[in-house]
Design a protein around this motif. Structure first.
Motif, PDB file in Angstrom:
ATOM      1  N   LYS A 187     -20.407 -15.313   5.885  1.00 27.23           N
ATOM      2  CA  LYS A 187     -22.468 -15.966   5.024  1.00 27.23           C
ATOM      3  C   LYS A 187     -22.679 -17.459   5.690  1.00 27.23           C
ATOM      4  O   LYS A 187     -23.527 -17.571   5.288  1.00 27.23           O
ATOM      5  CB  LYS A 187     -22.444 -14.610   4.366  1.00 27.23           C
ATOM      6  N   GLU A 188     -20.883 -17.320   4.497  1.00 24.91           N
ATOM      7  CA  GLU A 188     -21.283 -18.966   3.984  1.00 24.91           C
ATOM      8  C   GLU A 188     -21.401 -19.752   5.301  1.00 24.91           C
ATOM      9  O   GLU A 188     -22.503 -20.719   5.393  1.00 24.91           O
ATOM     10  CB  GLU A 188     -20.689 -19.167   3.340  1.00 24.91           C
ATOM     11  N   ARG A 189     -20.756 -19.864   6.682  1.00 28.01           N
ATOM     12  CA  ARG A 189     -20.909 -20.670   7.376  1.00 28.01           C
ATOM     13  C   ARG A 189     -22.116 -20.357   8.405  1.00 28.01           C
ATOM     14  O   ARG A 189     -22.951 -21.121   8.634  1.00 28.01           O
ATOM     15  CB  ARG A 189     -19.802 -20.056   8.637  1.00 28.01           C
ATOM     16  N   GLY A 190     -22.725 -19.301   8.066  1.00 29.03           N
ATOM     17  CA  GLY A 190     -23.998 -18.981   8.645  1.00 29.03           C
ATOM     18  C   GLY A 190     -24.871 -20.061   7.956  1.00 29.03           C
ATOM     19  O   GLY A 190     -25.737 -20.320   8.335  1.00 29.03           O
ATOM     20  N   ARG A 191     -24.882 -19.629   6.781  1.00 27.57           N
ATOM     21  CA  ARG A 191     -26.199 -20.409   5.087  1.00 27.57           C
ATOM     22  C   ARG A 191     -26.364 -21.930   5.505  1.00 27.57           C
ATOM     23  O   ARG A 191     -26.511 -22.575   5.445  1.00 27.57           O
ATOM     24  CB  ARG A 191     -25.984 -20.542   4.434  1.00 27.57           C
ATOM     25  N   VAL A 192     -24.766 -22.886   5.620  1.00 27.01           N
ATOM     26  CA  VAL A 192     -24.755 -24.267   5.659  1.00 27.01           C
ATOM     27  C   VAL A 192     -24.740 -24.366   7.496  1.00 27.01           C
ATOM     28  O   VAL A 192     -24.486 -25.443   8.171  1.00 27.01           O
ATOM     29  CB  VAL A 192     -23.017 -24.643   5.574  1.00 27.01           C
ATOM     30  N   GLY A 193     -24.518 -23.544   8.274  1.00 27.10           N
ATOM     31  CA  GLY A 193     -24.704 -23.799   9.609  1.00 27.10           C
ATOM     32  C   GLY A 193     -23.495 -24.293  10.768  1.00 27.10           C
ATOM     33  O   GLY A 193     -23.642 -24.955  11.404  1.00 27.10           O
ATOM     34  N   ARG A 194     -22.350 -24.021  10.474  1.00 25.72           N
ATOM     35  CA  ARG A 194     -21.552 -24.126  10.641  1.00 25.72           C
ATOM     36  C   ARG A 194     -20.429 -22.928  11.262  1.00 25.72           C
ATOM     37  O   ARG A 194     -21.423 -21.839  11.068  1.00 25.72           O
ATOM     38  CB  ARG A 194     -19.977 -24.363   9.609  1.00 25.72           C
ATOM     39  N   PRO A 195     -20.588 -23.683  13.036  1.00 24.04           N
ATOM     40  CA  PRO A 195     -19.663 -22.206  13.460  1.00 24.04           C
ATOM     41  C   PRO A 195     -18.292 -22.152  13.324  1.00 24.04           C
ATOM     42  O   PRO A 195     -17.649 -21.519  11.902  1.00 24.04           O
ATOM     43  CB  PRO A 195     -19.457 -23.081  14.906  1.00 24.04           C
ATOM     44  N   LEU A 196     -17.989 -20.493  13.363  1.00 23.04           N
ATOM     45  CA  LEU A 196     -16.682 -19.870  13.157  1.00 23.04           C
ATOM     46  C   LEU A 196     -15.968 -20.844  13.439  1.00 23.04           C
ATOM     47  O   LEU A 196     -16.300 -20.914  14.976  1.00 23.04           O
ATOM     48  CB  LEU A 196     -17.124 -18.174  12.694  1.00 23.04           C
ATOM     49  N   GLU A 197     -14.546 -19.712  12.959  1.00 16.89           N
ATOM     50  CA  GLU A 197     -13.346 -20.576  14.274  1.00 16.89           C
ATOM     51  C   GLU A 197     -13.508 -18.732  14.903  1.00 16.89           C
ATOM     52  O   GLU A 197     -13.571 -17.793  14.444  1.00 16.89           O
ATOM     53  CB  GLU A 197     -12.214 -20.289  12.923  1.00 16.89           C
ATOM     54  N   GLY A 199     -11.648 -16.027  17.064  1.00 18.61           N
ATOM     55  CA  GLY A 199     -10.725 -14.786  16.423  1.00 18.61           C
ATOM     56  C   GLY A 199     -11.483 -14.560  15.235  1.00 18.61           C
ATOM     57  O   GLY A 199     -10.444 -13.312  14.388  1.00 18.61           O
ATOM     58  N   TRP A 200     -12.168 -15.083  14.117  1.00 13.92           N
ATOM     59  CA  TRP A 200     -12.479 -14.355  13.260  1.00 13.92           C
ATOM     60  C   TRP A 200     -14.012 -13.219  13.234  1.00 13.92           C
ATOM     61  O   TRP A 200     -13.457 -12.665  12.642  1.00 13.92           O
ATOM     62  CB  TRP A 200     -13.732 -15.118  12.322  1.00 13.92           C
ATOM     63  N   ALA A 201     -14.061 -13.225  14.623  1.00 19.12           N
ATOM     64  CA  ALA A 201     -15.370 -11.786  14.013  1.00 19.12           C
ATOM     65  C   ALA A 201     -15.537 -11.805  15.497  1.00 19.12           C
ATOM     66  O   ALA A 201     -16.017 -12.088  16.475  1.00 19.12           O
ATOM     67  CB  ALA A 201     -16.530 -12.124  13.131  1.00 19.12           C
ATOM     68  N   VAL A 202     -16.316 -10.337  15.651  1.00 19.82           N
ATOM     69  CA  VAL A 202     -16.690  -9.773  16.879  1.00 19.82           C
ATOM     70  C   VAL A 202     -18.731  -9.772  17.332  1.00 19.82           C
ATOM     71  O   VAL A 202     -18.821  -9.539  15.892  1.00 19.82           O
ATOM     72  CB  VAL A 202     -16.339  -8.395  17.520  1.00 19.82           C
ATOM     73  N   ASP A 203     -18.888  -9.754  18.179  1.00 18.40           N
ATOM     74  CA  ASP A 203     -20.364  -9.683  18.060  1.00 18.40           C
ATOM     75  C   ASP A 203     -20.379  -7.617  18.428  1.00 18.40           C
ATOM     76  O   ASP A 203     -19.529  -7.178  18.601  1.00 18.40           O
ATOM     77  CB  ASP A 203     -20.698 -10.368  19.456  1.00 18.40           C
ATOM     78  N   ALA A 204     -21.656  -7.220  18.364  1.00 23.53           N
ATOM     79  CA  ALA A 204     -21.840  -6.067  19.081  1.00 23.53           C
ATOM     80  C   ALA A 204     -21.129  -5.560  19.696  1.00 23.53           C
ATOM     81  O   ALA A 204     -21.234  -3.947  19.932  1.00 23.53           O
ATOM     82  CB  ALA A 204     -23.703  -6.111  19.499  1.00 23.53           C
ATOM     83  N   GLY A 205     -20.851  -6.436  21.199  1.00 18.32           N
ATOM     84  CA  GLY A 205     -19.802  -5.828  22.265  1.00 18.32           C
ATOM     85  C   GLY A 205     -18.866  -5.716  22.168  1.00 18.32           C
ATOM     86  O   GLY A 205     -18.160  -5.368  23.339  1.00 18.32           O
ATOM     87  N   ASP A 211     -20.479 -17.702  16.520  1.00 18.25           N
ATOM     88  CA  ASP A 211     -21.955 -17.751  16.519  1.00 18.25           C
ATOM     89  C   ASP A 211     -21.929 -16.448  14.677  1.00 18.25           C
ATOM     90  O   ASP A 211     -22.050 -15.974  15.466  1.00 18.25           O
ATOM     91  CB  ASP A 211     -22.466 -17.107  17.414  1.00 18.25           C
ATOM     92  N   PRO A 212     -21.878 -17.287  13.240  1.00 19.52           N
ATOM     93  CA  PRO A 212     -22.508 -16.734  12.739  1.00 19.52           C
ATOM     94  C   PRO A 212     -23.624 -15.292  12.553  1.00 19.52           C
ATOM     95  O   PRO A 212     -23.390 -14.012  12.094  1.00 19.52           O
ATOM     96  CB  PRO A 212     -22.234 -17.423  10.891  1.00 19.52           C
ATOM     97  N   ALA A 213     -24.482 -15.882  13.429  1.00 15.70           N
ATOM     98  CA  ALA A 213     -25.619 -14.502  13.362  1.00 15.70           C
ATOM     99  C   ALA A 213     -25.567 -13.452  14.054  1.00 15.70           C
ATOM    100  O   ALA A 213     -26.189 -12.912  14.665  1.00 15.70           O
ATOM    101  CB  ALA A 213     -26.980 -15.530  14.061  1.00 15.70           C
ATOM    102  N   GLN A 214     -23.865 -14.082  15.668  1.00 13.72           N
ATOM    103  CA  GLN A 214     -24.211 -13.298  16.530  1.00 13.72           C
ATOM    104  C   GLN A 214     -22.770 -11.856  15.960  1.00 13.72           C
ATOM    105  O   GLN A 214     -22.921 -11.072  16.561  1.00 13.72           O
ATOM    106  CB  GLN A 214     -23.838 -13.587  17.950  1.00 13.72           C
ATOM    107  N   ALA A 215     -22.357 -11.939  14.430  1.00 16.63           N
ATOM    108  CA  ALA A 215     -20.721 -11.485  13.894  1.00 16.63           C
ATOM    109  C   ALA A 215     -21.596 -10.205  13.416  1.00 16.63           C
ATOM    110  O   ALA A 215     -22.807 -10.173  12.319  1.00 16.63           O
ATOM    111  CB  ALA A 215     -20.500 -12.181  12.803  1.00 16.63           C
ATOM    112  N   SER A 216     -21.223  -9.460  14.233  1.00 12.60           N
ATOM    113  CA  SER A 216     -21.420  -7.500  13.713  1.00 12.60           C
ATOM    114  C   SER A 216     -20.225  -7.101  13.059  1.00 12.60           C
ATOM    115  O   SER A 216     -20.633  -5.877  12.142  1.00 12.60           O
ATOM    116  CB  SER A 216     -21.323  -6.924  14.805  1.00 12.60           C
TER     117      SER A 216
END
Length: 339
Positions: A187-197, A199-205, A211-216
């Motif tokens: 959420k903090e990366r999304g708030r400040v507009g920074r991409p994720l590293e 391996g941190w997250a996956v999308d809905a698929g 992309d923080p906005a796509q991280a589900s």
């Protein structure tokens, strides 16, 4: 345009004073202790679990999710093992009571095991393991959490970040999530507009995303091994102590009733095993061997768990506590109420 004085809140003492006053105004008798844990965590560099939680804690008290004056009741007492009902207390209040009981029982029986049910988010697990270590014992602490982490190869979040904290002696403090990062960092990366590293997250698929906005969902630490650790924590807390499984637990801010978080706190007296003198000497050799290991990069020393946090604390005590803009705004508002 309204501005906030960021320099006003660089002093940990000022933050501690205002946070304590705000919690006292909600009727929390242990306000100073709760505020101390939050400020301590921020100073150690774990900002997602530090003073940033003051707002959510105040909200929990306002909506009745957490009880300001809970009845913390021992439901079962087997001597070395205690089952504590926290009565929907603030998680920090429940965690600190768990530490007291674990240390007390370890002094009597060589080990103290405290399972806490009907609690709330207690912040960083390392704070409680560290307090057990300060009593000359080995501290092992973990907690259940609402689902944020998908199983390895899966798509839907099933597990919490499910931390594991172990502390012994003056220096060794391991405090790690079983996910790559906590969801607050997403959420903090999304708030400040920074991409994720990567391996941190996956999308809905279930595919990796930066992309923080796509991280589900978050990714488990180390793939299937991290999933195993996350499940082990769930077994030690929700399953063993009692409470909802991670995917059955409501997230912070989504309900007007207790979230029923479970914690497990264990204190072990080294004298009941190989002996304190032996343990101290072995720990000294272990730490020395790790720190003296030849670094791959000459300017980057090899560290032990706890070293980065101590460095954060020393720097922030010199330069001022680091706060995000939302927390600064909250402290600015609370500062006007509790000057």
């Amino acid at each position: 345009m309204t501005t906030v004085d960021t320099h006003r809140w660089t002093s940990p003492a000022d933050v501690l004073r205002v946070a304590t006053a705000a919690l006292e105004a909600k009727g929390v008798k242990e306000a100073a202790e709760v505020a101390e844990v939050l400020v301590e965590t921020s100073l150690l560099g774990v900002h997602t679990h530090g003073i940033r939680l003051l707002g959510p804690f105040l909200d929990e008290l306002e909506r009745g999710v957490a009880v300001a004056e809970p009845e913390l009741a021992v439901r079962k007492d087997s001597g070395a093992v205690v089952h504590l009902d926290a009565g929907d207390a603030l998680g920090v209040v429940a965690g600190l009571r768990g530490v007291e009981l674990a240390v007390e029982r370890a002094a009597r029986f060589g080990v103290g095991v405290v399972g806490v049910q009907r609690s709330n988010h207690f912040g960083a697990a390392g704070c409680y393991a560290r307090r057990i270590a300060d009593a000359g014992l080995l501290g092992f602490v973990t907690t259940s959490a609402a689902n944020r982490v998908a199983p390895f190869g899966g798509t839907a979040p099933l597990f919490g970040t499910n931390p594991i904290a172990i502390a012994y002696g003056d220096e060794f403090v391991l405090d790690m999530a079983t996910s790559q990062v906590c969801f607050g960092e997403i959420k903090e990366r999304g708030r400040v507009g920074r991409p994720l590293e990567p391996g941190w997250a996956v999308d809905a698929g279930g595919q990796g995303t930066t992309d923080p906005a796509q991280a589900s969902a978050l990714s488990p630490l180390g793939g299937y091994k991290g999933q195993g650790l996350a499940m082990a924590v769930t077994v030690l807390t929700a399953v063993l102590v009692g409470g909802p499984l991670d995917f059955e637990m409501p997230h912070i801010g989504t309900v007007d009733e207790g979230r029923r978080v479970a914690h497990l706190l264990i204190a072990i007296d080294p004298d009941t095993l190989g002996g304190r003198e032996q343990a101290t000497a072995a720990m000294t050799r272990l730490i020395g061997a790790v720190r003296s290991n030849s670094p791959a990069e000459p300017d980057v020393p090899v560290l032990i768990p706890g070293d980065p946090q101590r460095a954060h604390r020393e720097r922030q005590l010199r330069e001022g506590i680091e706060l995000d803009s939302a927390t600064i705004a909250l402290l600015d508002r609370l500062g006007s109420e509790f000057p």
